[in-house]
Scaffold this motif. Structure first.
Motif, mmCIF file in Angstrom:
data_model
loop_
_atom_site.group_PDB
_atom_site.id
_atom_site.type_symbol
_atom_site.label_atom_id
_atom_site.label_comp_id
_atom_site.label_asym_id
_atom_site.label_seq_id
_atom_site.Cartn_x
_atom_site.Cartn_y
_atom_site.Cartn_z
ATOM 1 N N VAL A 248 2.264 93.039 68.146
ATOM 2 C CA VAL A 248 2.581 92.430 66.849
ATOM 3 C C VAL A 248 1.303 92.196 66.051
ATOM 4 C CG1 VAL A 248 3.483 90.354 65.724
ATOM 5 C CG2 VAL A 248 4.737 91.377 67.623
ATOM 6 N N TYR B 115 16.815 91.256 76.382
ATOM 7 C CA TYR B 115 15.919 92.395 76.163
ATOM 8 C C TYR B 115 16.662 93.535 75.473
ATOM 9 C CZ TYR B 115 12.650 96.189 77.284
ATOM 10 O OH TYR B 115 11.799 97.263 77.212
ATOM 11 N N LEU C 255 15.820 98.183 63.067
ATOM 12 C CA LEU C 255 14.812 97.953 62.031
ATOM 13 C C LEU C 255 14.050 99.232 61.730
ATOM 14 C CD1 LEU C 255 13.345 95.883 60.238
ATOM 15 C CD2 LEU C 255 11.792 95.449 62.141
ATOM 16 N N ILE C 256 13.699 99.978 62.776
ATOM 17 C CA ILE C 256 12.978 101.243 62.583
ATOM 18 C C ILE C 256 13.844 102.261 61.856
ATOM 19 C CG2 ILE C 256 11.947 103.207 63.788
ATOM 20 C CD1 ILE C 256 11.096 101.239 65.988
ATOM 21 N N LEU D 148 17.114 92.677 71.851
ATOM 22 C CA LEU D 148 15.870 92.833 71.104
ATOM 23 C C LEU D 148 15.551 94.302 70.850
ATOM 24 C CD1 LEU D 148 13.642 90.125 72.860
ATOM 25 C CD2 LEU D 148 14.739 89.977 70.620
ATOM 26 N N VAL D 149 15.832 95.156 71.835
ATOM 27 C CA VAL D 149 15.598 96.594 71.671
ATOM 28 C C VAL D 149 16.497 97.152 70.576
ATOM 29 C CG1 VAL D 149 15.855 98.851 72.775
ATOM 30 C CG2 VAL D 149 14.745 96.986 74.004
ATOM 31 N N SER E 215 15.222 96.031 67.242
ATOM 32 C CA SER E 215 13.984 96.730 66.885
ATOM 33 C C SER E 215 14.267 98.165 66.452
ATOM 34 C CB SER E 215 13.017 96.735 68.081
ATOM 35 O OG SER E 215 12.670 95.416 68.450
ATOM 36 N N THR F 231 3.511 92.033 74.064
ATOM 37 C CA THR F 231 4.263 92.044 72.808
ATOM 38 C C THR F 231 3.472 91.371 71.704
ATOM 39 O OG1 THR F 231 6.362 91.968 74.038
ATOM 40 C CG2 THR F 231 6.429 91.360 71.703
#
Length: 815
Positions: free
Chosen positions: A294, A172, A182-183, A175-176, A179, A290
């Motif tokens: 998406v 987790y 990416l932002i 993944l955070v 993410s 999630t």
């Protein structure tokens, strides 16, 4: 510029470092705690050395030692846990389902207590029973313990607890980090973009995606009509992936191990996202949430892209996207109906429409939209050749393929209107370019989906539908009345019409509306009546020597068609449409209409048409300044601004009202740890001939002549030790509902054993005379299906490589 580059390098370096740190956490040893019954505390309980088939000591509670409603009758040892994720397995036996448990800690933080205060205990009367609950905490948890509460009925026996740290918190965290990276990278790219309008589009898209996903940030999971079925689909898909069955066909996770062919008939390609998260350790509710997020984000992106190409006007495209994403029908599918297939299919509706416009060369945008088959915008490819045609077909191919893999019924609804579109435009349909495009599209879609279509047809041909047409005769009564469909605010509730349960259903009935789309319909009708829209000369057509008044090839013609289709689909969603008469035409027509189940499903088409009509109306208003001044005092830009503000405001208020109303209904919220099977709803995919008591009985192997010495289930397979002491073939029925693909082999020799369907619809083994040995029964898809999968995969590769090469070739020629 140099300073900016250094800043980017520093940010990239930090991101890489954080990713490495997250990966290193995977090597941290996992904590483990295990407690026996003697470690527990109980003031009332009787300490016993075992009970029934449980040999472990523990505390026994019944109504002779504790009153009904007694709390903390047994308390686990207190455990200090560091931050992270844990599986807490509580070991107990209970003769009924009335008992509860509560989790507490030194600080009683939300992750510890949320949904864990007097939560229900399952009925467990075997030694391998118990429950596993999850604990995910970003903070250390001191003195964590589980307390048991007694209902007063039957008995409760508590004999142990095990706490196992999992790797989910590490995954987790990774993944955070990915993410957030990416932002951050996206924001840096936008900051370098000189076009402020592009930056604005991304900001609007991000806000819209977050707004429509607000219910997902609730710690609870909002339930919907079909949620149990779809959560089980996720669990079944994850179970199949764990045992190596890909693509998923038959999962033994259904019906307590008996298996069900949901994956063959209900495409679950996109459910790979939540299924993979489930495998990584996420709870089923987080995986599902999630997935919805998406879907929302992709719907926003696809709608803004397609509407920008179709409408040309940036403002019109943005408003159209807001109307589409916040459409009441879409929100009801997301949160009230939990109609996973339908709300996922809505991603691809705009692509289908864009593909049709490109294929037919119909001009939608006056200032650069598709004005003919030769125009391929933004592709850089010569539109007059085969290359241009292939690229133009991609939206249609992707759109149709996506819908097929989401929801077959949505595909049927779209196919009806696409067929009608082709017939209305029959002159263009039978031209060389369009026929070539239709043929190429059909071939591409067929090859791409061969892996899904062939199993669907074959198993359907074997005989599916044990329960028959349960909705027969109810279709029209499930329609939505005009006062409901023309309301501005939707309401959650049940799908049945008030005619189903007079006096009960009306206050409970779900209100399906077109929301702000009503304002669009009224505005367009009024403006059309006053001649304020849709009369502008089509300069592109005039310059090409075409009849400028030919509405079939003008923006006005498209708007008229969208207006007409919107009215038609709204009418089709009501009980006033002659559904009963259409059903009597033939058995096929009756079956087709009945399986659609709810007339309001046609509002999916209305949702797209109203969004497009809204955007084109905004664009149209701005082009009729003189005409506006002749009727109203305000100029076109002012009217356009007022209309846009009204539409956006109503869309947002309608969505906010619905989400608030839905979210404040307590009975619609709950937390899921390990999801218990949600059932198979209408049992549409059971083989014909399956016994009606398929779920209650047929839980063990059975034979009238052979002796079954022992048997077990393991990883979706059944293992039997069986002896046929007769001189004839022995028939042994096993608890697998029979579908094409079940096989059996002798465990020692690997020799094949015949598997057929018995008279109850279950798999039956035919053992030779005198056979004695171990048999392994399992599912393995036919070779033909595997070949179809290879063809579909090769088609994907060819399309990707082909388009890439063609684009490079065209760019080289252009240079």
């Amino acid at each position: 510029m140099k300073g900016l580059m250094n800043t980017k390098k520093i940010i990239y370096g930090i991101e890489i470092l954080l990713v490495v740190v997250c990966l290193l956490t995977l090597f941290i040893p996992r904590a483990h705690f295990e407690y026996a019954g003697a470690d527990f505390e109980s003031e009332n309980g009787i300490y016993m050395e075992g009970l029934l088939d449980v040999a472990e000591p523990g505390y026994y509670i019944d109504n002779t030692v504790a009153e009904a409603g007694s709390e903390k009758v047994v308390v686990s040892p207190a455990t200090n846990l560091r931050f992270g994720s844990y599986d807490v397995t509580i070991k107990y036996m209970a003769s009924n389902t009335g008992n509860t448990y509560s989790c507490e800690s030194a600080w009683n933080t939300m992750p510890v207590t949320l949904g864990r205060t007097k939560a229900g205990l399952k009925r467990v009367e075997t030694s391998d029973g118990g429950m596993t609950i999850k604990l995910n905490s970003a903070l250390n948890v001191g003195e964590y313990r589980v307390e048991y509460n007694f209902s007063g009925d039957g008995y409760l026996y508590v004999y142990g607890m095990e706490i196992q740290e999992t790797n989910w918190w590490k995954i987790y965290l990774l993944l955070v980090v990915l993410s957030v990276s990416l932002i951050v990278n996206g924001c840096m790219a936008l900051s370098e973009c000189e076009d402020k309008k592009v930056r604005g589009d991304f900001v609007v898209a991000a806000i819209l995606a977050v707004f429509v996903s607000l219910p997902l940030f609730d710690p609870y999971l909002m339930t919907g009509h079909d949620m149990g079925f779809h959560l089980e689909r996720i669990e079944a898909l994850a179970a199949n992936l764990k045992v190596g069955q890909f693509p998923s066909r038959i999962s033994a996770d259904w019906l307590n191990g008996k298996g069900y062919a949901a994956s063959i008939f209900y495409g679950d390609l996109f459910l790979l996202i939540p299924a993979l998260l489930r495998i990584l350790g996420a709870s089923v509710q987080l995986a599902y949430k999630t997935y919805i997020f998406v879907v929302n984000a992709v719907t926003v992106a696809v709608s803004m892209y397609c509407f920008r190409k179709l409408i040309v006007s940036r403002l019109g495209a943005i408003i159209a996207s807001i109307v589409y994403v916040l459409a009441p029908y879409r929100l009801l599918c997301l949160y009230s109906r939990a109609a996973v297939g339908e709300y996922t299919a809505l991603i691809f509706y705009p692509l289908v429409f864009l593909g049709l416009m490109r294929l037919y060369g119909i001009s939608v945008g006056m200032n650069g939209g598709v004005t003919g088959c030769a125009n391929v915008e933004d592709s850089g490819i010569d539109g007059n050749g085969l290359h241009g045609l292939l690229v133009r077909l991609l939206p249609l191919v992707i759109g149709v393929t996506g819908i097929i893999n989401c929801h077959v019924l949505s595909g049927i609804i779209v196919a009806i209107f696409v067929t009608g579109f082709a017939l209305i435009n029959w002159k263009k349909t039978f031209t060389k370019d369009v026929l070539t495009g239709i043929g190429l599209t059909a071939v591409a879609v067929l090859l791409l989906n061969l892996w899904y279509i062939v199993p669907f047809i074959q198993v359907m041909a074997d005989g599916i539908g044990v329960m028959g047409l349960r909705q027969n005769g109810r279709f029209r009564s499930n329609g939505t009345y005009l006062w409901q469909i023309l309301s501005l605010f939707p309401r959650t509730g049940i799908s049945l019409s008030s005619e189903e349960i007079i006096g009960e259903a009306r206050p409970m009935e779900m209100v399906v509306t077109i929301g702000a789309g009503l304002i669009t319909l009224v505005t367009y009708a009024v403006m059309k009546g006053y001649g304020l829209i849709g009369k502008k000369r089509n300069a592109d057509m005039a310059s090409n020597g075409k009849d400028e008044h030919d509405n079939s090839n003008t923006e006005s013609g498209v708007m008229n068609a969208l207006f007409a289709i919107s009215l038609l689909t709204v009418f089709m969603a009501t009980p006033y449409f002659p559904w009963d008469g259409l059903k009597r035409i033939s058995g096929v027509m009756n079956s087709l209409i009945t399986n659609v189940q709810f007339p309001f499903r046609f509002l999916s088409v209305a949702t797209l048409c109203l969004a497009l009509l809204t955007g084109l109306t905004i664009k149209g208003i701005s082009e009729y300044d003189k005409e506006m001044n002749s009727i109203v005092v305000l100029n076109a830009k002012t009217i356009m601004a007022i209309f846009s503000i009204v539409i956006v405001t109503l869309s947002v208020i309608s969505a906010s009202y619905y989400m608030t109303e839905k979210g404040t209904s307590d009975e619609f919220t709950y937390i899921v740890d390990e999801f218990e099977e949600g059932g198979i709803m209408g049992a549409e995919y059971l083989p014909s001939g399956t016994a009606e008591d398929y779920n209650a009985n047929y839980n063990e192997p059975y034979s009238e002549t052979a002796v079954i010495n022992s048997w077990k289930r393991e990883k979706g397979r059944i293992y039997l030790d069986v002896t046929n002491g007769t001189d004839d073939i022995a028939e042994v029925s096993v608890p697998f509902i029979y579908y094409r693909g079940y096989r059996a082999v002798d465990a020692a020799t690997k020799g094949a054993i015949e598997v057929v369907k018995d008279d109850t619809g279950f798999a039956q083994l035919r053992l030779g005379a005198g056979y004695s040995g171990s048999v392994e029964v399992f599912y393995k898809e036919p070779v033909l299906w595997r070949m179809c999968e290879i063809i579909s995969l090769l088609t994907i590769i060819v399309l990707i490589v082909g388009v890439r090469l063609l684009t490079e070739e065209a760019s080289f020629i252009k240079r």
